[in-house]
Scaffold this motif. Structure first.
Motif, short mmCIF file in Angstrom:
data_model
loop_
_atom_site.label_atom_id
_atom_site.label_comp_id
_atom_site.label_asym_id
_atom_site.label_seq_id
_atom_site.Cartn_x
_atom_site.Cartn_y
_atom_site.Cartn_z
N CYS A 159 7.91 19.65 -86.80
CA CYS A 159 8.85 19.01 -84.89
C CYS A 159 7.93 17.83 -84.25
N VAL A 160 8.09 16.77 -84.10
CA VAL A 160 7.06 16.69 -83.02
C VAL A 160 7.13 16.83 -81.95
N VAL A 161 8.91 17.09 -81.15
CA VAL A 161 8.80 17.54 -80.13
C VAL A 161 8.44 18.98 -80.01
N ARG A 162 8.52 19.88 -80.83
CA ARG A 162 8.78 21.31 -80.29
C ARG A 162 6.81 21.38 -80.47
N ALA A 211 20.31 20.40 -81.08
CA ALA A 211 19.86 21.21 -81.80
C ALA A 211 18.93 20.40 -82.44
N CYS A 212 17.32 21.12 -82.64
CA CYS A 212 16.56 21.24 -83.15
C CYS A 212 17.23 20.97 -84.73
N PRO A 213 16.40 19.32 -85.67
CA PRO A 213 17.02 19.56 -87.29
C PRO A 213 16.16 19.94 -87.71
N PHE A 214 15.18 20.83 -87.56
CA PHE A 214 13.57 21.51 -88.31
C PHE A 214 13.98 21.93 -88.34
N ASP A 215 13.81 22.62 -89.94
CA ASP A 215 13.68 24.26 -89.89
C ASP A 215 12.10 25.08 -89.59
N HIS A 216 11.78 25.32 -88.71
CA HIS A 216 10.74 26.10 -88.10
C HIS A 216 10.04 26.42 -89.20
N CYS A 235 -3.00 33.21 -80.10
CA CYS A 235 -2.92 31.87 -79.91
C CYS A 235 -1.44 31.18 -79.87
N THR A 236 -0.45 31.00 -79.41
CA THR A 236 0.30 30.45 -79.05
C THR A 236 0.53 29.07 -79.13
N THR A 237 -0.30 28.17 -78.61
CA THR A 237 -0.53 26.88 -78.33
C THR A 237 0.07 26.05 -79.28
N ALA A 238 -0.23 24.72 -79.39
CA ALA A 238 1.19 23.83 -80.96
C ALA A 238 0.50 24.41 -82.05
N LEU A 239 -0.91 24.17 -82.30
CA LEU A 239 -1.36 23.93 -83.88
C LEU A 239 -1.15 25.95 -84.26
N CYS A 240 -1.35 26.69 -83.31
CA CYS A 240 -0.78 27.81 -83.69
C CYS A 240 -0.05 28.24 -83.90
#
Ligand SMILES: Cc1cc2nc3c(=O)[nH]c(=O)nc-3n(C[C@H](O)[C@H](O)[C@H](O)COP(=O)(O)O)c2cc1C
Ligand code: SF4
Lengths: 442, 217
Positions: free
Chosen positions: A325-328, A417-422, B85-90
């Motif tokens: 999810c790019v927004v996340r 809601a977020c449409p992605f399954d993280h 690490c909870t920055t975006a990539l990790c």
């Protein structure tokens, strides 16, 4: 197909590669001895002719920077190596210093000699204990071997090197904030001009260079300008470390001539994880506008990446596949900038706060239609008005992700809601409770 | 200052060595703050007074600097600083899940310490090891390619008093105080300990060797 060109990384698989003895077995300190027999101006000229550009992000020509120092007035001048490496995605200087700290120390010695510096500093971020151990030993071994200290190899040139640990602050990578931090202050940027070349550390002429820039100097002196310029493109010369991370089969360090493409690098890296589709990536760290699969064939050199709307930055290729999810991701990067904003100027301090509020709301499904425009407007109020490049950099991922993935932002708002399954983008199973926590967090 | 005479004598001796590394004394402040953390486990009021005295600043000036940097702790820190690490990539690669499970296990949140004083838990920002994501740091040593299970085992070991070994770093993680002494610039003899170079560090070099590529000419 572009070949890889291991230069800095060439010794990383040697037994105890971090020791001086290993480095010398592989030709280490030959360049320093050669440099000490050269005219200082000729060394600076060689680095100018090599076309080496700063590897710390901004890409400023290294030799030209050295040339900006005012004429010697008898007072001290300093070299400060920027080893703060904290830009999200950037992970090249740390392995360099862990596996081959001596190449940096040799680069420091040559550069210091060329610019007339007798006391150099290596400012390393504080959160890497073993790297700091390796650097301290590298400097100690170099002193013991006479590569540092008084009258180095009978040349009459004296050099002391201090390795200094920071204490956790991304902004201390910005060169003037770094200097304030090294002076024992809060790490906040200084107004430029004066530039560090004129008034830097202790208000004396100072060169600040990245670890990889300085580490490239010994090879240029040892093997020559022609050798270096035979790699790379017309205006982006030499090799550089390309750091692949994220959803690729074999992430890691790939040292290649500037101008290589992501398509080529991905092929060497075994492709995308599980054969999934590439969605978006950063060419140079989180502060550089994102790219998509449209840019697989963009040559990764300063000019081509710039022409395509981003920046080569630190060659930190963070790669995300279609499950992401790019927004996340953008929300999380923005939280980083909010956390790291030094608070000195209003656009960045307040702007990163509000951007985070809005993004979290959108990501969590509570956004309203006007939020997307509000994000773009807020970015516009920061860009060009922030005191340093941190503020500008914070806007890159937001504006570029809205440019390429506007519908995805809209979908979060319309679906609520977020449409992605993280869990699909993680490397392992994600439990229900994490999803719940994340939603609460959002 | 309430340091006993021996502690104070050692601190003064170390401080002199640190001051000797810089042409201007104020530059010694960051390493001095690491030094007081190596004795007190945080930047204590005594530590602030000591630093102020060493570099000729007021306590307020020293506090202003100390509070700017996340590595300086304002409350007694756990023996082990565990950072996820909870920055975006990790985060995307699984850092969020690791964080949640560790926080559950330890029963503490961000920047909090377990009741037994063993672990201070922290959500950390990018630690320059993205090619090893998801990443965890224990007293600023690398724990690469973490999974929830591996991370939980590390935490279990710490809570039960067993040594823990990083993936890139020395054979065993030092305590928070011992680590802070290294960060103050004092070598601890562990520099040559090594767990082998990680695969991501060598991956490009390996491809080049397999293909017979060399840097040009
Ligand atoms: C917020 C911010 C963080 C930075 N972090 C780093 C860093 O960690 N390492 C680095 O070399 N340059 C960093 N830079 C760039 C430096 O300001 C500077 O341009 C660089 O150290 C110059 O060295 P070079 O010319 O060799 O690249 C950062 C810049 C900004 C604005
Ligand atoms: S742009 Fe941000 S980091 Fe830079 S000076 Fe302003 S507040 Fe500080």
């Amino acid at each position: 197909m572009t070949d890889l060109t291991p230069v800095l990384s060439a010794t990383w698989d040697a037994e105890q590669s971090w020791k001086l003895s290993t480095y010398e077995e592989h030709g280490g300190y030959r360049a320093l001895k050669k440099a000490l027999g050269m005219d200082k101006a000729d060394i600076i000229q060689a680095v100018k002719d090599s076309g080496l550009r700063g590897r710390g992000g901004a890409g400023f020509p290294t030799g030209m920077k050295w040339g900006f120092l005012p004429p010697d007035d008898g007072g001290p001048r300093y070299l400060v190596v920027n080893a703060d490496e904290s830009e999200p995605g950037t992970c090249k200087d740390i392995p360099t210093m862990l596996s081959a700290p001596q190449v940096l120390v040799e680069g420091v010695a040559i550069t210091s000699y060329a610019i007339g510096c007798n006391h150099a500093f290596i400012y390393v971020r504080g959160e890497v204990t073993h790297v700091y151990r390796r650097l301290m030993q590298a400097v100690r071994e170099a002193y013991d071997a006479g590569h540092l200290g008084k009258n180095i190899h009978g040349s009459g040139f004296d050099l002391d090197v201090t390795v200094h640990a920071g204490a956790g602050a991304y902004i201390c990578g910005e060169e003037t904030a770094l200097l304030d931090s090294l002076e024992g202050r809060r790490g906040q940027p200084r107004l430029k001009p004066p530039f560090p070349a004129v008034a830097g550390l202790y208000a004396r002429p100072t060169v600040v260079n990245n670890v990889e820039s300085i580490s490239s100097v010994p090879a240029i002196i040892d093997r020559g300008v022609e050798w270096f310029t035979s790699m790379g493109t017309e205006r982006s010369k030499g090799m550089g470390l390309f750091s692949l991370s994220g959803h690729v089969e074999r992430p890691g360090q790939y040292e290649a001539p500037l101008g290589i493409t992501l398509r080529e690098l991905l092929e060497m890296a075994g492709g995308m994880r599980g054969g999934k589709k590439l969605k978006f990536w950063t060419p140079g760290g989180s502060s550089t506008p994102i790219f998509t699969d449209e840019h697989l064939d963009t040559p990764l050199d300063y000019e081509s990446v710039g022409a395509a709307g981003s920046m080569l930055g630190t060659r930190a290729l963070q790669i995300f596949d279609e499950t992401t999810c790019v927004v996340r991701v953008v929300t999380r990067w923005t939280e980083f900038y909010k956390h790291e904003s030094c608070g000195k100027c209003t656009p960045c301090r307040e702007g990163t706060f509000w951007l985070t509020q809005i993004l979290k709301r959108v990501e969590g499904g509570q956004g309203v239609d006007a939020d997307i425009q509000q994000l773009l407007d807020t970015c516009e109020s920061i860009l060009g008005r922030a005191f340093c490049a941190l503020g500008d950099g914070a806007t890159s991922c937001i504006s570029s992700s809205i440019q390429y993935f506007r519908e995805e932002f809209e979908q979060h708002i319309t679906d609520g809601a977020c449409p992605f399954d993280h869990s699909a983008s993680a490397l392992f199973e994600v439990t229900e409770s994490t999803k719940a926590t994340e939603e609460a967090h959002a | 200052m309430t340091y006993d005479a021996d502690t104070l004598a050692q601190l003064r001796k170390d401080a002199d060595e640190i001051l000797g590394r810089y042409p201007v004394q104020r530059s010694a402040l960051l390493p001095l703050l690491h030094l007081v953390q190596s004795v007190d486990g945080y930047v204590s009021p005594d530590g602030i007074a000591f630093c102020a005295d060493a570099v000729d600043l007021t306590s307020a000036e020293v506090s202003a600097v100390a509070t700017f940097y996340t590595q300086y702790k304002r409350r007694p820190n756990g023996e082990y600083q565990v950072g996820v690490c909870t920055t975006a990539l990790c985060a995307t690669m699984g850092g969020d899940e690791i964080w949640r499970q560790l926080s559950d296990k330890c029963g503490v949140g961000h920047d909090e310490t377990t009741a037994d004083g063993k672990i201070s838990l922290e959500r950390i920002e990018c630690n320059a090891a993205c090619d090893y994501a998801p990443v965890m740091m224990v007293n600023w040593e690398f724990f690469d390619n973490m999974t929830p299970d591996r991370a939980l085992r590390v935490v279990d070991d710490i809570l039960e008093g067993r040594d823990v070994k990083p993936t890139r770093g020395p054979n065993k993680v030092s305590t928070f105080k011992e680590t802070e002494r290294v960060l103050a610039g004092f070598e601890d003899g562990k520099v040559d300990e090594d767990q082998g170079v990680g695969e991501p560090t060598l991956v490009g070099l390996k491809v080049a060797r397999e293909q017979g590529w060399k840097e040009s000419k």
